[in-house]
Every structure is written in C-alpha cells, then in structure tokens.
Design a protein around this motif. Sequence first.
Motif: not given
Length: 124
Positions: A88-111
């Motif tokens: 149940x805790x997996x309930x969420x909207x899941x988003x795909x993202x592409x093109x990491x613009x810097x090395x912070x791969x876990x940061x949403x603002x990177x994509x």
Amino acid sequence: QMQLVESGGGLVQPGDSLRLSCAASERTLRHYRVAWFRQPPGKEREFVASLDWSSSSPDYADFTKGRFTISRDNAESKAFLQINNLKPEDTAVYYCAAWATNGRMRDASTYRYWGQGTQVTVST
C-alpha cells in the motif's frame, strides 16, 4: 522537445506486480540517463531508480529493497520499472524522467524531460 509517456499503472492488490513503461518520442533517449520518481499522496516527489544509457549502472533508492527493477530498451526508446510484491505504501503517481543535466542523479531538478505520470494504487 522530447516527450515521455508513462503507462502501466492501475489499481492492484498488495502482493501484485506491475511493469510501468515510459515511451519516448525521440530515439535520442538512448543517449540519456533515465529515472523513475514517484509522488505519494500528500508527499513530495521522491527518487526511485535511475539507469545510464548502457544499462551498466542502475541506482536504486533504499526503499526499493530488491522489489523494483529499472530497465530500458534503447532500440524502442523505452524505459521500464518492474515492481514486485506491491505494498500500500507504494501508492503514488510514478514519473519517468530523462537527461540528467548534472551529477545529482537522485535530484528531480537534474532531469530535463518528464512524463505526465501514471497512477499506481495498491489497495485491498
């Protein structure tokens, strides 16, 4: 401007599995790192997993605990997220993202590119 479209979400029961897909409008997806994020209801968007262009370096958030697998098909310009033993805790909207613009791969603002998201609801 590349478009990303997610699919594969839905209403499932605990213990079920889902395979989310992300289709890109351009073949250039094969050059970019892809990532999946999710946003549970009432919470901030969080990193799930990312994968480099060659599929040699997957990175997973700690909560995935072996239940999530990210993959890609560069020939088809697609990325995938397999989720097993859904909770149940997996309930969420899941988003795909592409093109990491810097090395912070876990940061949403990177994509640079994002899809609109696909809803996953895990409930009895």
